[in-house]
Design a protein around this motif. Structure first.
Motif, PDB file in Angstrom:
ATOM      1  N   SER A  77     -61.516 -38.069   9.343  1.00 34.35           N
ATOM      2  CA  SER A  77     -60.391 -38.414   8.471  1.00 34.35           C
ATOM      3  C   SER A  77     -60.312 -37.565   7.207  1.00 34.35           C
ATOM      4  O   SER A  77     -59.293 -37.584   6.521  1.00 34.35           O
ATOM      5  CB  SER A  77     -60.473 -39.894   8.079  1.00 34.35           C
ATOM      6  OG  SER A  77     -61.676 -40.158   7.372  1.00 34.35           O
ATOM      7  N   LYS A  78     -61.355 -36.833   6.861  1.00 35.17           N
ATOM      8  CA  LYS A  78     -61.369 -36.078   5.610  1.00 35.17           C
ATOM      9  C   LYS A  78     -61.124 -34.588   5.814  1.00 35.17           C
ATOM     10  O   LYS A  78     -61.087 -33.842   4.845  1.00 35.17           O
ATOM     11  CB  LYS A  78     -62.709 -36.286   4.896  1.00 35.17           C
ATOM     12  CG  LYS A  78     -62.957 -37.732   4.446  1.00 35.17           C
ATOM     13  CD  LYS A  78     -61.899 -38.210   3.474  1.00 35.17           C
ATOM     14  CE  LYS A  78     -62.162 -39.641   2.976  1.00 35.17           C
ATOM     15  NZ  LYS A  78     -61.090 -40.113   2.070  1.00 35.17           N
ATOM     16  N   ALA A  79     -60.968 -34.146   7.059  1.00 32.36           N
ATOM     17  CA  ALA A  79     -60.789 -32.718   7.327  1.00 32.36           C
ATOM     18  C   ALA A  79     -59.311 -32.365   7.251  1.00 32.36           C
ATOM     19  O   ALA A  79     -58.571 -32.539   8.213  1.00 32.36           O
ATOM     20  CB  ALA A  79     -61.355 -32.370   8.699  1.00 32.36           C
ATOM     21  N   ALA A  80     -58.886 -31.884   6.115  1.00 30.98           N
ATOM     22  CA  ALA A  80     -57.477 -31.566   5.912  1.00 30.98           C
ATOM     23  C   ALA A  80     -57.154 -30.169   6.430  1.00 30.98           C
ATOM     24  O   ALA A  80     -57.978 -29.242   6.353  1.00 30.98           O
ATOM     25  CB  ALA A  80     -57.126 -31.665   4.434  1.00 30.98           C
ATOM     26  N   VAL A  81     -55.962 -30.008   6.986  1.00 31.98           N
ATOM     27  CA  VAL A  81     -55.450 -28.710   7.404  1.00 31.98           C
ATOM     28  C   VAL A  81     -53.963 -28.656   7.070  1.00 31.98           C
ATOM     29  O   VAL A  81     -53.334 -29.680   6.806  1.00 31.98           O
ATOM     30  CB  VAL A  81     -55.643 -28.463   8.923  1.00 31.98           C
ATOM     31  CG1 VAL A  81     -57.106 -28.402   9.290  1.00 31.98           C
ATOM     32  CG2 VAL A  81     -54.910 -29.521   9.740  1.00 31.98           C
ATOM     33  N   ARG A 179     -49.714 -20.327   0.370  1.00 29.84           N
ATOM     34  CA  ARG A 179     -49.987 -20.586  -1.053  1.00 29.84           C
ATOM     35  C   ARG A 179     -50.618 -21.962  -1.226  1.00 29.84           C
ATOM     36  O   ARG A 179     -51.593 -22.121  -1.976  1.00 29.84           O
ATOM     37  CB  ARG A 179     -48.697 -20.494  -1.861  1.00 29.84           C
ATOM     38  CG  ARG A 179     -48.131 -19.093  -2.002  1.00 29.84           C
ATOM     39  CD  ARG A 179     -46.749 -19.125  -2.625  1.00 29.84           C
ATOM     40  NE  ARG A 179     -46.782 -19.578  -4.009  1.00 29.84           N
ATOM     41  CZ  ARG A 179     -45.692 -19.895  -4.707  1.00 29.84           C
ATOM     42  NH1 ARG A 179     -44.499 -19.846  -4.128  1.00 29.84           N
ATOM     43  NH2 ARG A 179     -45.799 -20.280  -5.953  1.00 29.84           N
ATOM     44  N   LEU A 180     -50.076 -22.956  -0.534  1.00 29.09           N
ATOM     45  CA  LEU A 180     -50.635 -24.300  -0.643  1.00 29.09           C
ATOM     46  C   LEU A 180     -52.039 -24.353  -0.054  1.00 29.09           C
ATOM     47  O   LEU A 180     -52.930 -24.998  -0.611  1.00 29.09           O
ATOM     48  CB  LEU A 180     -49.727 -25.305   0.066  1.00 29.09           C
ATOM     49  CG  LEU A 180     -50.213 -26.759   0.060  1.00 29.09           C
ATOM     50  CD1 LEU A 180     -50.399 -27.270  -1.369  1.00 29.09           C
ATOM     51  CD2 LEU A 180     -49.229 -27.653   0.813  1.00 29.09           C
ATOM     52  N   ALA A 181     -52.246 -23.662   1.061  1.00 29.06           N
ATOM     53  CA  ALA A 181     -53.572 -23.644   1.684  1.00 29.06           C
ATOM     54  C   ALA A 181     -54.612 -23.046   0.741  1.00 29.06           C
ATOM     55  O   ALA A 181     -55.733 -23.577   0.606  1.00 29.06           O
ATOM     56  CB  ALA A 181     -53.517 -22.850   2.989  1.00 29.06           C
ATOM     57  N   VAL A 186     -57.853 -25.219   2.017  1.00 31.22           N
ATOM     58  CA  VAL A 186     -57.902 -25.724   3.394  1.00 31.22           C
ATOM     59  C   VAL A 186     -57.372 -24.652   4.337  1.00 31.22           C
ATOM     60  O   VAL A 186     -56.610 -23.765   3.934  1.00 31.22           O
ATOM     61  CB  VAL A 186     -57.077 -27.023   3.547  1.00 31.22           C
ATOM     62  CG1 VAL A 186     -57.599 -28.094   2.603  1.00 31.22           C
ATOM     63  CG2 VAL A 186     -55.600 -26.768   3.312  1.00 31.22           C
ATOM     64  N   PRO A 187     -57.749 -24.702   5.615  1.00 32.53           N
ATOM     65  CA  PRO A 187     -57.277 -23.686   6.564  1.00 32.53           C
ATOM     66  C   PRO A 187     -55.854 -23.940   7.038  1.00 32.53           C
ATOM     67  O   PRO A 187     -55.324 -25.047   6.923  1.00 32.53           O
ATOM     68  CB  PRO A 187     -58.268 -23.830   7.736  1.00 32.53           C
ATOM     69  CG  PRO A 187     -58.734 -25.243   7.660  1.00 32.53           C
ATOM     70  CD  PRO A 187     -58.758 -25.599   6.198  1.00 32.53           C
ATOM     71  N   PRO A 218     -57.964 -22.465  13.492  1.00 36.40           N
ATOM     72  CA  PRO A 218     -57.703 -22.523  12.049  1.00 36.40           C
ATOM     73  C   PRO A 218     -58.034 -21.190  11.369  1.00 36.40           C
ATOM     74  O   PRO A 218     -59.053 -20.567  11.681  1.00 36.40           O
ATOM     75  CB  PRO A 218     -58.639 -23.641  11.560  1.00 36.40           C
ATOM     76  CG  PRO A 218     -58.959 -24.440  12.780  1.00 36.40           C
ATOM     77  CD  PRO A 218     -58.946 -23.475  13.925  1.00 36.40           C
ATOM     78  N   ILE A 219     -57.177 -20.773  10.477  1.00 42.43           N
ATOM     79  CA  ILE A 219     -57.381 -19.528   9.741  1.00 42.43           C
ATOM     80  C   ILE A 219     -57.830 -19.881   8.324  1.00 42.43           C
ATOM     81  O   ILE A 219     -57.079 -20.520   7.583  1.00 42.43           O
ATOM     82  CB  ILE A 219     -56.095 -18.697   9.706  1.00 42.43           C
ATOM     83  CG1 ILE A 219     -55.624 -18.377  11.133  1.00 42.43           C
ATOM     84  CG2 ILE A 219     -56.310 -17.419   8.902  1.00 42.43           C
ATOM     85  CD1 ILE A 219     -54.289 -17.654  11.189  1.00 42.43           C
TER      86      ILE A 219
END
Length: 252
Positions: A77-81, A179-181, A186-187, A218-219
């Motif tokens: 639940s904590k792995a944001a992408v 930009r947000l990443a 986050v990837p 994921p990059i």
């Protein structure tokens, strides 16, 4: 005759959506008085799943997914992408909440909130609606709210092309998602979608067929520059589009 059949089935599909969205959206608005966050999101996603199911049953629009192993599982639940999909159709805007295991936070133009029933429902969710005429303010809102939503376990989804592109064509990939990443650390997950085969942009005619959804690795964004990162996202998506929909790119 074939086209007439598509027209009849498409009309039945849009009737199906209209008949189902009105009571569902009203229920969401009423429930939102006492329920917020993830439970309300999944209530809305239930209607989107119904719409995708209707497209399959009524219009013969099927789909298959590859690369789900590239996104975190529901248990993480904590792995944001940040999801960065190809945008060809309305189909993928409906399908991703039905496909993805985490709540998604869409970045969209605020005019969608004015759509009766549908707009009322999404207005009660954790989304980021922006005024495109105020670019600087819009970006500040995306950066601030995007990080807040990701901290709560939501994923942000942004279509890099901004608007829908025709089948076999490439839009202008903008750097908002990259930009947000970078800001959030986050990837970015690039996604190719061949939805225009069955539901072209600016069309109410759905055609039977198979839509491919291909999810890339994921990059990483840490230490990257927005332009450089988005060019990598663009390169993966456009190369993958040629693989999953070669007919659209024949001779190009």
């Amino acid at each position: 005759m074939q086209r007439l059949g598509w027209m009849i089935r498409s009309a039945l599909f849009f009737l199906w959506m209209t008949v189902t969205v009105m009571p569902w959206a009203l229920a969401v608005v009423l429930v939102s008085v006492v329920m917020k966050g993830t439970p309300l999101y999944w209530m809305c996603a239930g209607w989107l799943s119904t719409a995708i199911w209707g497209a399959k049953v009524i219009c013969g629009v099927k789909y298959r997914i590859t690369g789900m192993e590239h996104v975190p599982t529901a248990a993480d639940s904590k792995a944001a992408v940040i999801l960065a999909p190809k945008h060809q159709s309305t189909w993928e805007t409906f399908a991703f909440p039905a496909i993805m295991p985490h709540p998604l936070c869409y970045v969209f133009k605020r005019e969608l909130l004015w759509i009766p029933f549908f707009g009322w429902a999404i207005g009660s969710l954790d989304m980021i609606h922006i005024d495109r005429s105020k670019r600087n303010q819009a970006w500040s809102k995306v950066a601030e709210q995007g990080q807040q939503h990701m901290a709560k376990g939501n994923w942000v989804i942004m279509f890099p092309e901004g608007t829908r592109s025709a089948r076999g064509e490439k839009g202008d990939y903008k750097t908002g998602a990259s930009r947000l990443a970078i800001t959030a650390g986050v990837p970015v997950v690039p996604i190719a979608v061949s939805s225009a085969k069955c539901w072209p942009r600016k069309s109410f005619l759905l055609r039977p067929g198979m839509i491919d959804v291909s999810i890339g690795p994921p990059i990483p964004s840490v230490g990257r520059k927005p332009d450089e990162l988005m060019r990598e996202v663009e390169a993966w998506i456009e190369a993958e589009m040629r693989r999953i929909d070669p007919e659209a790119y024949a001779g190009r």
